[in-house]
Scaffold this motif. Structure first.
Motif, PDB file in Angstrom:
ATOM      1  N   TYR A 114       0.818  -1.215   0.000  1.00 35.18           N
ATOM      2  CA  TYR A 114       0.000   0.000   0.000  1.00 35.18           C
ATOM      3  C   TYR A 114       0.851   1.263   0.000  1.00 35.18           C
ATOM      4  N   GLN A 115       2.143   1.151   0.247  1.00 33.48           N
ATOM      5  CA  GLN A 115       3.019   2.314   0.194  1.00 33.48           C
ATOM      6  C   GLN A 115       3.165   2.846  -1.227  1.00 33.48           C
ATOM      7  N   TRP A 116       2.683   2.062  -2.208  1.00 32.91           N
ATOM      8  CA  TRP A 116       2.850   2.456  -3.605  1.00 32.91           C
ATOM      9  C   TRP A 116       1.594   3.078  -4.193  1.00 32.91           C
ATOM     10  N   GLN A 117       0.634   3.407  -3.321  1.00 29.00           N
ATOM     11  CA  GLN A 117      -0.542   4.128  -3.786  1.00 29.00           C
ATOM     12  C   GLN A 117      -0.131   5.530  -4.242  1.00 29.00           C
ATOM     13  N   TYR A 139      -1.280  -6.309  -6.947  1.00 24.78           N
ATOM     14  CA  TYR A 139      -1.601  -4.937  -6.553  1.00 24.78           C
ATOM     15  C   TYR A 139      -0.609  -3.951  -7.145  1.00 24.78           C
ATOM     16  N   VAL A 140       0.678  -4.233  -6.998  1.00 26.66           N
ATOM     17  CA  VAL A 140       1.698  -3.288  -7.460  1.00 26.66           C
ATOM     18  C   VAL A 140       1.824  -3.310  -8.978  1.00 26.66           C
ATOM     19  N   ALA A 141       1.943  -4.517  -9.544  1.00 26.86           N
ATOM     20  CA  ALA A 141       2.253  -4.619 -10.973  1.00 26.86           C
ATOM     21  C   ALA A 141       1.075  -4.233 -11.857  1.00 26.86           C
ATOM     22  N   LEU A 142      -0.138  -4.539 -11.429  1.00 22.12           N
ATOM     23  CA  LEU A 142      -1.287  -4.341 -12.304  1.00 22.12           C
ATOM     24  C   LEU A 142      -2.082  -3.078 -12.012  1.00 22.12           C
TER      25      LEU A 142
END
Length: 458
Positions: A114-117, A139-142
């Protein structure tokens, strides 16, 4: 002609991976194929020519980035000659002339995703994809890739064979039972419907393209020349790891008896020696199981006695087992260990250190311990006296991996004496240098300087 060095991949799978047009491309399938090097090189095609292009490469934990020979060390060999500026405290490199960055990050905990929101990253890389959870990658890649620099967001990953979610994700390329198999490097398309992966035709709305490029140590001529011992180490692995990491077998699993060669370590007699090491698996309804023995001058472990009794209190057991022995015990029973110590025994918990397999995959404590026992059996450094250890030998003929293949762990039955043996061997061997060949860290290929080849700098 620019005077900066030109970095050229090796012909074959490494070049094919770096030339892939897929939204997501995964590289590997066995050890030694030059996976990390290819992942580090991939963002270089844009980093110095496209303003605003930034890249992030993940490992599951921070130490996997910073350990000697890890991604940071390998990146230094590649990026320093290009004039990039390192910031080791931040684990990133800044490249001229636009100040674009390649950053290294971890996703140790599930919530780290979630840090990559709200981030704007054109390139995400995942080194050793099977170490991440499916939800972290998805979550991160897509959903987190965004770009205004003109480069469409894309993802690259590396992996070794693993029977978990990565196998299902790459099923067209790696699952022998998949009805429409894909060739190495072929591009397929998928969507997710109600959380499930659905393969669709090209042009389908919202579809992502995916490719898998298979490689092995035999494709990496630089590694075979620089470190020929690496191949010998792969050949010396236990059968399941050898099949995965050398042969690239995604279907092999631990199955059948956990210790199929146990009978080879059973002997009729024993040398004259007093016991000084042992292992204990506590139980009341289940049996209390204890084994004991000694190490000879060659480091061979002799198991010369066994207690295997149900419905009996710990004070009775304390009087029945030998004294002057260090017992490594079930770590989940601290009260029982204290009671044994109060009765005059040296009882310590069997603490499994964090362990990974030859390909870097995380091992559960049970599988790590099983591998240590199996290594002693394989190398002839375990001897079990038949008449003194009948319960242990009986269990070895019944203890099996889950026949449903729902788990890599064995079925939790017929294992009490074997668990006590595992605790003992883990206690002895967990911090020692393994006597068998160990797979070395795979060195990255040296960049090949080719002033006539601009393919990977466009």
């Amino acid at each position: 002609m620019s005077d900066r060095p030109k970095i050229q991949p090796q012909p074959g799978p490494q070049s094919e991976f770096l030339a892939s047009s897929a939204d997501i491309a995964v590289y590997g399938g066995s050890a030694g194929g030059g996976k990390s090097w290819a992942l580090l090189v991939e963002p270089l095609r844009h980093i110095m020519t496209v303003p605003g292009f930034n890249a992030v490469i993940f490992r599951r934990t921070y130490p996997e980035i910073t350990n000697p020979g890890g991604l940071w060390d390998q990146s230094s060999e590649l990026y320093t000659p290009l004039g990039a500026t390192p910031r080791q405290g931040n684990l990133d490199w800044t490249f001229p002339p636009h100040g674009n960055a390649i950053s290294f990050r971890h996703l140790q905990h599930e919530a780290n995703k979630y840090q990559w929101q709200g981030t704007e990253v054109a390139f995400f890389g995942f080194d050793e994809l099977s170490h991440f959870t499916e939800s972290q990658f998805t979550y991160v890649a897509l959903s987190r890739g965004r770009s205004t620099c003109g480069v469409r967001p894309y993802v690259r990953a590396t992996t070794n064979p693993d029977p978990g979610w990565v196998k299902a994700f790459l099923a067209p390329w790696v699952d022998r039972e998949f009805p429409a198999p894909a060739r190495s490097g072929e591009v397929r398309h998928f969507v997710r419907e109600q959380g499930k992966l659905v393969w669709v035709e090209p042009g389908h709305q919202d579809a992502k393209s995916l490719s898998f490029v298979r490689a092995s140590i035999y494709d990496n001529r630089v590694l075979l020349t620089r470190n020929p011992e690496y191949l010998a180490s792969l050949k010396a692995l236990l059968p399941v790891e050898r099949a995965r990491l050398l042969d690239g077998d995604w279907d092999v699993r631990r199955e059948g008896l956990v210790y199929p060669d146990f009978e080879s370590c059973v002997v009729a007699g024993e040398p004259a020696a007093s016991p000084d090491v042992g292992g204990i698996d506590f139980g009341f309804t289940n049996p209390f199981a204890c084994v004991w023995g000694h190490l000879d001058h060659d480091g061979c472990l002799w198991i010369t006695g066994c207690r295997y009794v149900r419905q009996c209190t710990l004070p009775v057991h304390a009087e029945a087992i030998p004294r002057g022995v260090r017992y490594w015990c079930d770590p989940a029973q601290p009260e029982s260990r204290v009671e044994l110590r109060n009765a005059g025994h040296d009882a310590v918990p069997c603490v499994h250190l964090s362990a990974r397999g030859a390909g870097g995959e995380k091992r559960t404590p049970i599988l790590h311990g099983i591998d240590l026992v199996s290594e002693r059996i394989r190398t002839g450094r375990l001897k079990v006296v038949r008449n003194a250890c009948l319960p242990l030998i009986r269990e070895a003929g019944m203890y099996r991996y889950d026949p449903s293949k729902a788990s890599e762990n064995p079925v939790d039955e017929d294992n009490h004496a074997l668990d006590s043996l595992r605790y003992l061997i883990v206690g002895l061997d967990r911090g020692r240098q393994a006597p068998s060949p160990v797979v070395a860290v795979e060195p990255s290929p040296a960049p090949a300087i080719d002033d006539d080849d601009e393919r990977y700098w466009r």
